[in-house]
Design an enzyme around this catalytic site. Structure first.
Site, PDB file in Angstrom:
ATOM      1  N   LYS A 179       5.746  -0.649  -8.050  1.00  0.00           N
ATOM      2  CA  LYS A 179       6.169  -0.642  -9.427  1.00  0.00           C
ATOM      3  C   LYS A 179       5.716   0.479 -10.378  1.00  0.00           C
ATOM      4  CE  LYS A 179       2.357  -3.148  -8.274  1.00  0.00           C
ATOM      5  NZ  LYS A 179       2.018  -4.226  -7.613  1.00  0.00           N
ATOM      6  N   VAL A 232       8.328  -6.515  -8.793  1.00  0.00           N
ATOM      7  CA  VAL A 232       7.826  -7.087  -9.920  1.00  0.00           C
ATOM      8  C   VAL A 232       7.890  -8.686  -9.491  1.00  0.00           C
ATOM      9  CG1 VAL A 232       8.533  -8.237 -12.307  1.00  0.00           C
ATOM     10  CG2 VAL A 232       9.187  -5.785 -11.339  1.00  0.00           C
ATOM     11  N   ASP A 282      -0.757  -2.444 -14.676  1.00  0.00           N
ATOM     12  CA  ASP A 282       0.051  -3.014 -13.415  1.00  0.00           C
ATOM     13  C   ASP A 282       1.319  -4.108 -14.109  1.00  0.00           C
ATOM     14  OD1 ASP A 282       0.866  -3.807 -10.546  1.00  0.00           O
ATOM     15  OD2 ASP A 282       0.208  -5.850 -11.421  1.00  0.00           O
ATOM     16  N   LYS A 288       5.425  -3.680 -14.373  1.00  0.00           N
ATOM     17  CA  LYS A 288       6.217  -4.538 -14.276  1.00  0.00           C
ATOM     18  C   LYS A 288       7.202  -4.814 -15.183  1.00  0.00           C
ATOM     19  CE  LYS A 288       3.335  -6.321 -10.696  1.00  0.00           C
ATOM     20  NZ  LYS A 288       2.058  -7.277 -10.472  1.00  0.00           N
ATOM     21  N   GLY A 308       0.148 -10.774  -2.826  1.00  0.00           N
ATOM     22  CA  GLY A 308      -0.399 -11.326  -1.309  1.00  0.00           C
ATOM     23  C   GLY A 308       0.605 -10.748  -0.261  1.00  0.00           C
TER      24      GLY A 308
HETATM   25  P1  NDP Z   1      -2.734  -1.158   0.720  1.00  0.00           P
HETATM   26  O1  NDP Z   1      -3.807  -0.151   0.222  1.00  0.00           O
HETATM   27  O2  NDP Z   1      -3.364  -2.463   1.170  1.00  0.00           O
HETATM   28  O3  NDP Z   1      -2.217  -0.357   1.661  1.00  0.00           O
HETATM   29  C1  NDP Z   1      -1.529   0.833   1.625  1.00  0.00           C
HETATM   30  C2  NDP Z   1      -1.352   1.357   3.098  1.00  0.00           C
HETATM   31  O4  NDP Z   1      -0.922   2.811   2.878  1.00  0.00           O
HETATM   32  C3  NDP Z   1      -2.352   1.440   3.915  1.00  0.00           C
HETATM   33  O5  NDP Z   1      -1.885   1.064   5.178  1.00  0.00           O
HETATM   34  C4  NDP Z   1      -2.933   3.036   4.008  1.00  0.00           C
HETATM   35  O6  NDP Z   1      -3.464   3.216   5.084  1.00  0.00           O
HETATM   36  C5  NDP Z   1      -1.467   3.715   3.807  1.00  0.00           C
HETATM   37  N1  NDP Z   1      -1.498   4.924   3.234  1.00  0.00           N
HETATM   38  C6  NDP Z   1      -0.721   6.203   4.013  1.00  0.00           C
HETATM   39  N2  NDP Z   1      -0.943   7.052   3.248  1.00  0.00           N
HETATM   40  C7  NDP Z   1      -1.724   6.767   2.330  1.00  0.00           C
HETATM   41  C8  NDP Z   1      -2.142   7.934   1.159  1.00  0.00           C
HETATM   42  N3  NDP Z   1      -1.912   8.953   1.087  1.00  0.00           N
HETATM   43  N4  NDP Z   1      -2.960   6.914   0.401  1.00  0.00           N
HETATM   44  C9  NDP Z   1      -3.317   5.699   0.381  1.00  0.00           C
HETATM   45  N5  NDP Z   1      -2.863   4.788   1.401  1.00  0.00           N
HETATM   46  C10 NDP Z   1      -2.030   5.600   2.371  1.00  0.00           C
HETATM   47  O7  NDP Z   1      -1.687  -1.414  -0.437  1.00  0.00           O
HETATM   48  P2  NDP Z   1      -0.785  -2.921  -0.587  1.00  0.00           P
HETATM   49  O8  NDP Z   1      -0.319  -3.031   0.603  1.00  0.00           O
HETATM   50  O9  NDP Z   1      -1.651  -3.941  -1.166  1.00  0.00           O
HETATM   51  O10 NDP Z   1       0.319  -2.216  -1.775  1.00  0.00           O
HETATM   52  C11 NDP Z   1       1.288  -1.453  -1.041  1.00  0.00           C
HETATM   53  C12 NDP Z   1       2.335  -1.322  -2.311  1.00  0.00           C
HETATM   54  O11 NDP Z   1       2.751  -2.494  -2.674  1.00  0.00           O
HETATM   55  C13 NDP Z   1       1.735  -0.780  -3.677  1.00  0.00           C
HETATM   56  O12 NDP Z   1       2.584  -0.112  -4.343  1.00  0.00           O
HETATM   57  C14 NDP Z   1       1.395  -2.071  -4.880  1.00  0.00           C
HETATM   58  O13 NDP Z   1       1.396  -1.959  -5.929  1.00  0.00           O
HETATM   59  C15 NDP Z   1       2.555  -2.850  -3.969  1.00  0.00           C
HETATM   60  N6  NDP Z   1       2.471  -4.363  -4.089  1.00  0.00           N
HETATM   61  C16 NDP Z   1       1.157  -4.731  -3.709  1.00  0.00           C
HETATM   62  C17 NDP Z   1       1.232  -6.307  -3.686  1.00  0.00           C
HETATM   63  C18 NDP Z   1       0.140  -7.152  -3.204  1.00  0.00           C
HETATM   64  O14 NDP Z   1      -0.161  -8.051  -3.169  1.00  0.00           O
HETATM   65  N7  NDP Z   1      -1.056  -6.342  -2.667  1.00  0.00           N
HETATM   66  C19 NDP Z   1       2.310  -7.193  -4.400  1.00  0.00           C
HETATM   67  C20 NDP Z   1       3.179  -6.392  -4.791  1.00  0.00           C
HETATM   68  C21 NDP Z   1       3.265  -4.889  -4.907  1.00  0.00           C
HETATM   69  P3  NDP Z   1      -4.312   4.380   5.516  1.00  0.00           P
HETATM   70  O15 NDP Z   1      -5.602   4.370   4.579  1.00  0.00           O
HETATM   71  O16 NDP Z   1      -4.814   4.070   6.931  1.00  0.00           O
HETATM   72  O17 NDP Z   1      -3.539   5.612   5.680  1.00  0.00           O
HETATM   73  N1  HSE Z   2      -2.144  -6.497  -8.016  1.00  0.00           N
HETATM   74  C1  HSE Z   2      -1.003  -7.079  -8.337  1.00  0.00           C
HETATM   75  C2  HSE Z   2      -1.371  -8.192  -8.927  1.00  0.00           C
HETATM   76  C3  HSE Z   2      -0.291  -7.152  -6.944  1.00  0.00           C
HETATM   77  O1  HSE Z   2      -2.411  -9.047  -9.040  1.00  0.00           O
HETATM   78  O2  HSE Z   2      -0.049  -8.999  -9.563  1.00  0.00           O
HETATM   79  C4  HSE Z   2       1.114  -7.775  -7.128  1.00  0.00           C
HETATM   80  O3  HSE Z   2       1.960  -6.972  -7.793  1.00  0.00           O
END
Ligand code: NDP
Ligand code: HSE
Length: 453
Positions: free
Chosen positions: A109, A136, A205, A209, A319
């Site tokens: 987002k 979102v 955040d 959204k 999640g």
């Molecule tokens: P995480 O931090 O858990 O995962 C990020 C991943 O990207 C890791 O696997 C990391 O692994 C990899 N990566 C590769 N290149 C990079 C870099 N340059 N910088 C940082 N990380 C890197 O994030 P989430 O899975 O929680 O979130 C991913 C996206 O989804 C975000 O945009 C978030 O806002 C969105 N989102 C998340 C939600 C949630 O509930 N968590 C819900 C809705 C949206 P490594 O460090 O080994 O490279």
């Molecule tokens: N950090 C976000 C939240 C993840 O707590 O809602 C989902 O976008």
């Protein structure tokens, strides 16, 4: 499209909370998904920098590449899924994928709220799709609802709990009296919080959204820089308690409203025909509203349209698997539609790109809401009268007053005032005047209040 077609090949960039969720959902429900999409969806390559961690998740089921750009430029890959987050690396990868003619699915987002105009224009001119249901409200299909299900309506307003982390914190503080820092750590452990949790706590955040929903609801460009944003870090337990006593709950709401009723007397509005409110802040909501009872990391979005009336969308907003649910739904959509004429696909922001409006986003001084005020005042005659006079002089009418008895031995007390709707600029002026009174002993707390009726 027939199910005998060869699988569509995906490049998955980012294998953290959401990336791993996508991998597992596709692995578990692959056959059902193939029957829906018309062909199998195969993760051909994944990227994360920690190769051992990636191997532990995908085993030998996909190629692991430490170079994200190599995946973007792999000619066998048709859809790039960006789940890295942030606005730098992610922007470069998404624009490169689009330039290479790949469709993009993202949950990011921040990226779309800040760089959406550039990204959607690049995608339009290259004839590819950028799908972002997961950006979102996680697993709640609110983008699809706003963009397609409600497309007959003139939307009046959208209001939502769209950050799971802060709703989790507020719920635990209210119901268990838990400490802010402890609950935040738990939200981080559960994978709800952003990489930088100040994005959650300070409302950024939620504003990302809300910016996306506002653009889709009203047919305007994404304009994150114009959002008014207040988080929950300054919220005090006393206000949560007083709100409860008055029949309200405090929620961090994102609210965007179309306003055709601007008062000619409001500074700067005489030459305007309308505007859009775009704001995130702690909000008192009547405890009887469904949205006031949304607890934990759950999200809920209320949409008011002229034909349908008020509708509510509720579910897990964060999640691994709830978010993966939305990412995979986008993958299915793109798989179904990627051979369709680009001009006949659903526009990214619901309105045709040439039909976006330039309706201005209103500055906060012109926003209309009711208020909760908490004043620490000297417990002496005439204090209430002087305060109500200031409110009346500013044309602000009072809805309710709650006055605490002074504690024994103290000659000061808390006074809570609920107002009816007023223009924020007027309320700011009244607060400054009340604050200047010698009998007002501490900074006045003000929290906006919405009836959402
Ligand atoms: P995480 O931090 O858990 O995962 C990020 C991943 O990207 C890791 O696997 C990391 O692994 C990899 N990566 C590769 N290149 C990079 C870099 N340059 N910088 C940082 N990380 C890197 O994030 P989430 O899975 O929680 O979130 C991913 C996206 O989804 C975000 O945009 C978030 O806002 C969105 N989102 C998340 C939600 C949630 O509930 N968590 C819900 C809705 C949206 P490594 O460090 O080994 O490279
Ligand atoms: N950090 C976000 C939240 C993840 O707590 O809602 C989902 O976008």
């Amino acid at each position: 499209m027939t199910s005998s077609m060869k699988p569509i090949r995906i490049g998955l960039l980012g294998l953290g909370t959401v990336g791993a969720g996508v991998f597992h959902v596709l692995a578990r429900n692959g056959e059902e998904i193939r029957r829906r999409a018309g062909r199998a969806i195969e993760i051909a390559a994944v990227h994360r920098r920690d190769l051992a961690a990636a191997r532990a998740i995908v085993g030998s089921k996909a190629r692991i590449d430490a170079d994200a750009m190599a995946i973007v430029h792999d000619p066998s890959i048709e859809i790039v899924v960006e789940l890295i987050g942030g606005t730098d690396v992610a922007r470069r990868l998404v624009l490169a994928a689009i330039a290479a003619g790949k469709h993009v699915v993202t949950a990011n987002k921040a990226l779309l709220a800040v760089h959406g105009t550039e990204i959607f224009e690049a995608a339009r001119s290259r004839g590819v799709m950028v799908a972002f249901e997961a950006a979102v409200a996680g697993g709640v299909p609110i983008i699809k609802a706003l963009r397609e299900g409600l497309s007959a309506n003139r939307i009046a307003w959208v209001a939502g709990i769209i950050n799971g982390t802060t709703n989790f914190i507020l719920s635990e503080m209210r119901s268990k009296g838990s400490d802010f820092g402890t609950v935040l750590k738990e939200a981080q452990r559960l994978g709800y919080a952003e990489a930088d949790p100040t994005f959650d706590i300070e409302g950024i955040d939620a504003a990302h959204k809300l910016t996306i929903m506002s653009a889709i609801a009203f047919g305007v460009p994404v304009q994150f820089a114009k959002a008014t944003i207040e988080g929950i870090s300054a919220l005090q337990a006393a206000d949560i308690r007083y709100a409860e006593q008055l029949g309200y709950r405090i929620k961090l709401l994102g609210i965007t409203k179309r306003r055709d009723d601007l008062e000619a007397s409001t500074p700067g509005v005489h030459d305007r025909t309308g505007g859009i409110e775009l704001r995130v802040h702690p909000t008192l909501v009547p405890a009887t509203r469904l949205i006031a009872n949304v607890e934990g990391a759950m999200n809920a979005v209320v949409v008011n349209g002229d034909a349908v009336g008020t509708t509510l969308y509720y579910g897990k907003g964060a999640g691994a698997e709830p978010t993966a649910s939305a990412v995979v739904a986008d993958l299915i959509d793109v798989t179904r539609l990627h051979t369709a004429d680009p001009d006949h696909r659903v526009p990214h922001l619901a309105f045709q790109p040439g039909s976006l409006a330039d309706t201005p986003i209103l500055p906060i001084e012109q926003v209309v809401t009711a208020f909760y005020l908490r004043l620490r005042v000297a417990d002496e005659k005439g204090v209430l009268a002087s305060l109500t006079r200031i409110l009346a002089d500013n044309d602000i009418s009072i809805d309710a007053i709650l006055q605490r008895e002074s504690a024994e031995g103290e000659n000061q007390t808390d006074l809570i005032i609920l107002t009816h709707d007023t223009v924020e600029g007027r309320m700011r002026q009244a607060i400054a005047q009340m604050q200047a009174l010698k009998t007002v002993l501490a900074p006045i707390v003000r929290i906006r209040k919405e009836e959402l009726s």
